[in-house]
Design a protein around this motif. Sequence first.
Motif, PDB file in Angstrom:
ATOM      1  N   TRP A 290       0.814  -1.206   0.000  1.00 21.11           N
ATOM      2  CA  TRP A 290       0.000   0.000   0.000  1.00 21.11           C
ATOM      3  C   TRP A 290       0.856   1.270   0.000  1.00 21.11           C
ATOM      4  CZ3 TRP A 290      -5.371   0.515  -0.233  1.00 21.11           C
ATOM      5  CH2 TRP A 290      -6.071  -0.698  -0.258  1.00 21.11           C
ATOM      6  N   GLN A 291       2.113   1.131   0.386  1.00 23.09           N
ATOM      7  CA  GLN A 291       3.002   2.297   0.414  1.00 23.09           C
ATOM      8  C   GLN A 291       3.913   2.370  -0.800  1.00 23.09           C
ATOM      9  OE1 GLN A 291       2.413   4.693   2.545  1.00 23.09           O
ATOM     10  NE2 GLN A 291       0.777   3.325   3.285  1.00 23.09           N
ATOM     11  N   ARG A 292       3.729   1.467  -1.765  1.00 29.36           N
ATOM     12  CA  ARG A 292       4.506   1.542  -3.000  1.00 29.36           C
ATOM     13  C   ARG A 292       4.149   2.811  -3.764  1.00 29.36           C
ATOM     14  NH1 ARG A 292       5.690  -3.957  -6.280  1.00 29.36           N
ATOM     15  NH2 ARG A 292       5.775  -5.464  -4.569  1.00 29.36           N
ATOM     16  N   LYS A 293       5.148   3.457  -4.328  1.00 31.48           N
ATOM     17  CA  LYS A 293       4.901   4.642  -5.148  1.00 31.48           C
ATOM     18  C   LYS A 293       4.551   4.224  -6.565  1.00 31.48           C
ATOM     19  CE  LYS A 293       7.517   8.250  -2.796  1.00 31.48           C
ATOM     20  NZ  LYS A 293       8.588   9.292  -2.956  1.00 31.48           N
ATOM     21  N   THR A 294       3.470   4.776  -7.071  1.00 31.99           N
ATOM     22  CA  THR A 294       3.070   4.515  -8.450  1.00 31.99           C
ATOM     23  C   THR A 294       3.770   5.496  -9.379  1.00 31.99           C
ATOM     24  OG1 THR A 294       1.200   6.060  -8.525  1.00 31.99           O
ATOM     25  CG2 THR A 294       0.784   3.887  -7.537  1.00 31.99           C
ATOM     26  N   LEU A 295       3.554   5.328 -10.675  1.00 34.99           N
ATOM     27  CA  LEU A 295       4.130   6.240 -11.662  1.00 34.99           C
ATOM     28  C   LEU A 295       3.247   7.468 -11.893  1.00 34.99           C
ATOM     29  CD1 LEU A 295       5.450   3.623 -14.265  1.00 34.99           C
ATOM     30  CD2 LEU A 295       6.778   4.943 -12.595  1.00 34.99           C
ATOM     31  N   PHE A 296       2.186   7.598 -11.113  1.00 34.68           N
ATOM     32  CA  PHE A 296       1.298   8.759 -11.214  1.00 34.68           C
ATOM     33  C   PHE A 296       1.640   9.740 -10.096  1.00 34.68           C
ATOM     34  CE2 PHE A 296      -2.700  10.931 -10.015  1.00 34.68           C
ATOM     35  CZ  PHE A 296      -2.961  11.593 -11.198  1.00 34.68           C
ATOM     36  N   LYS A 297       2.406  10.762 -10.433  1.00 38.32           N
ATOM     37  CA  LYS A 297       2.741  11.851  -9.510  1.00 38.32           C
ATOM     38  C   LYS A 297       3.375  11.362  -8.207  1.00 38.32           C
ATOM     39  CE  LYS A 297      -1.059  14.728 -11.246  1.00 38.32           C
ATOM     40  NZ  LYS A 297      -2.264  15.529 -10.908  1.00 38.32           N
ATOM     41  N   ASP A 298       3.976  10.178  -8.242  1.00 34.89           N
ATOM     42  CA  ASP A 298       4.574   9.579  -7.044  1.00 34.89           C
ATOM     43  C   ASP A 298       3.551   9.283  -5.957  1.00 34.89           C
ATOM     44  OD1 ASP A 298       7.162   9.226  -7.873  1.00 34.89           O
ATOM     45  OD2 ASP A 298       7.888  11.143  -7.096  1.00 34.89           O
ATOM     46  N   TRP A 299       2.270   9.228  -6.316  1.00 32.92           N
ATOM     47  CA  TRP A 299       1.265   8.828  -5.336  1.00 32.92           C
ATOM     48  C   TRP A 299       1.507   7.368  -4.960  1.00 32.92           C
ATOM     49  CZ3 TRP A 299      -4.372  10.650  -6.727  1.00 32.92           C
ATOM     50  CH2 TRP A 299      -4.417  12.051  -6.760  1.00 32.92           C
ATOM     51  N   THR A 300       1.291   7.060  -3.698  1.00 34.46           N
ATOM     52  CA  THR A 300       1.343   5.664  -3.285  1.00 34.46           C
ATOM     53  C   THR A 300       0.041   4.972  -3.663  1.00 34.46           C
ATOM     54  OG1 THR A 300       0.385   6.090  -1.108  1.00 34.46           O
ATOM     55  CG2 THR A 300       2.801   6.279  -1.303  1.00 34.46           C
ATOM     56  N   VAL A 301       0.042   3.645  -3.565  1.00 30.11           N
ATOM     57  CA  VAL A 301      -1.200   2.902  -3.783  1.00 30.11           C
ATOM     58  C   VAL A 301      -2.263   3.406  -2.813  1.00 30.11           C
ATOM     59  CG1 VAL A 301      -2.285   0.626  -3.610  1.00 30.11           C
ATOM     60  CG2 VAL A 301      -0.027   0.860  -4.685  1.00 30.11           C
ATOM     61  N   ASN A 302      -1.865   3.666  -1.568  1.00 31.40           N
ATOM     62  CA  ASN A 302      -2.820   4.179  -0.578  1.00 31.40           C
ATOM     63  C   ASN A 302      -3.397   5.515  -1.025  1.00 31.40           C
ATOM     64  OD1 ASN A 302      -3.427   3.233   2.461  1.00 31.40           O
ATOM     65  ND2 ASN A 302      -3.602   5.469   2.358  1.00 31.40           N
ATOM     66  N   ASP A 303      -2.539   6.383  -1.569  1.00 30.96           N
ATOM     67  CA  ASP A 303      -3.010   7.682  -2.063  1.00 30.96           C
ATOM     68  C   ASP A 303      -4.057   7.512  -3.162  1.00 30.96           C
ATOM     69  OD1 ASP A 303      -1.316   9.203  -0.404  1.00 30.96           O
ATOM     70  OD2 ASP A 303       0.285   9.248  -1.905  1.00 30.96           O
ATOM     71  N   VAL A 304      -3.799   6.586  -4.065  1.00 27.34           N
ATOM     72  CA  VAL A 304      -4.716   6.371  -5.194  1.00 27.34           C
ATOM     73  C   VAL A 304      -6.094   5.961  -4.693  1.00 27.34           C
ATOM     74  CG1 VAL A 304      -5.199   4.926  -7.211  1.00 27.34           C
ATOM     75  CG2 VAL A 304      -2.884   5.789  -6.829  1.00 27.34           C
ATOM     76  N   VAL A 305      -6.139   4.994  -3.780  1.00 26.62           N
ATOM     77  CA  VAL A 305      -7.429   4.518  -3.268  1.00 26.62           C
ATOM     78  C   VAL A 305      -8.083   5.590  -2.403  1.00 26.62           C
ATOM     79  CG1 VAL A 305      -8.605   2.698  -1.975  1.00 26.62           C
ATOM     80  CG2 VAL A 305      -6.613   2.129  -3.380  1.00 26.62           C
TER      81      VAL A 305
END
Length: 267
Positions: free
Chosen positions: A26-41
């Motif tokens: 859940w704390q992995r950074k995605t390639l979208f604005k460095d949002w984490t998985v938690n941020d995305v959800v």
Amino acid sequence: MREITDFHDEGKELRGLLETLSESDWQRKTLFKDWTVNDVVLHLHCSDISAAASARDPAEYEALRQKIMEVRKGGLSMIEESRLRFPDLKGRALLRRWWDQLEALCDLLATKNPATRLNWAGPGMGVRMFTTARQMETWAHGQEIYDVMGKDRIFHDRLKNIAVIGVKTFGWTFTNRKLPVPVDVPYVRVTGPSGEVWEWNDPTSGTSVEGDAVEFCQVVAQTRNVADTRLAVKGETAQRWMAIAQCFAGPPNDPPAKGTRFKARAA
């Protein structure tokens, strides 16, 4: 209303992926604005909260929007405000809260007349298009999670709803950037996951976008740069459109740069 079922199914499929994640994932950074998985959800959850407010009462939605904008006046980004609003909502607790809210939103939308117009960050929308917009955002942000986890994604013909939004927001893409809307609307011909062909606009227009429906949706939802797809884009208008396509509300957003959004290699 079929669009509600499609939105619910989109969420259910994403929930299936999220249920496989470890707490550290859940704390992995995605390639979208460095949002984490938690941020995305968390972002999806906050958007669904706002959507439910709009469906209940325009005044409730406007009050919530104004409250959020007041908090952001100090320079906070959208996700920073969400983190501030829900500082302890993480991992599996967030997953449960997001899913409960999504199901409640579906139930609420099912009580509305499809022709009723609902307020949103951009132009208001009828309930049918409003619901599809929720499906689109869930699908688009879900891609960030599939990408970072290196997971293959199964695509379905309910994607046609998102393609429709992409086609319908041709003019909005230019208007939102204060650019004149071209008069030669591109012909769009794409093939859905089942092999069904979907077409819109005049095939003799002289400008067109043709290819895979998944890639078309990825471009208009800004999960991929058009240069990273095999779409055949012909004519100046179609090329200008695909370079800035945006099928979601809010201020102008630039698509990801070429080569910056992709599926990670599975560990």
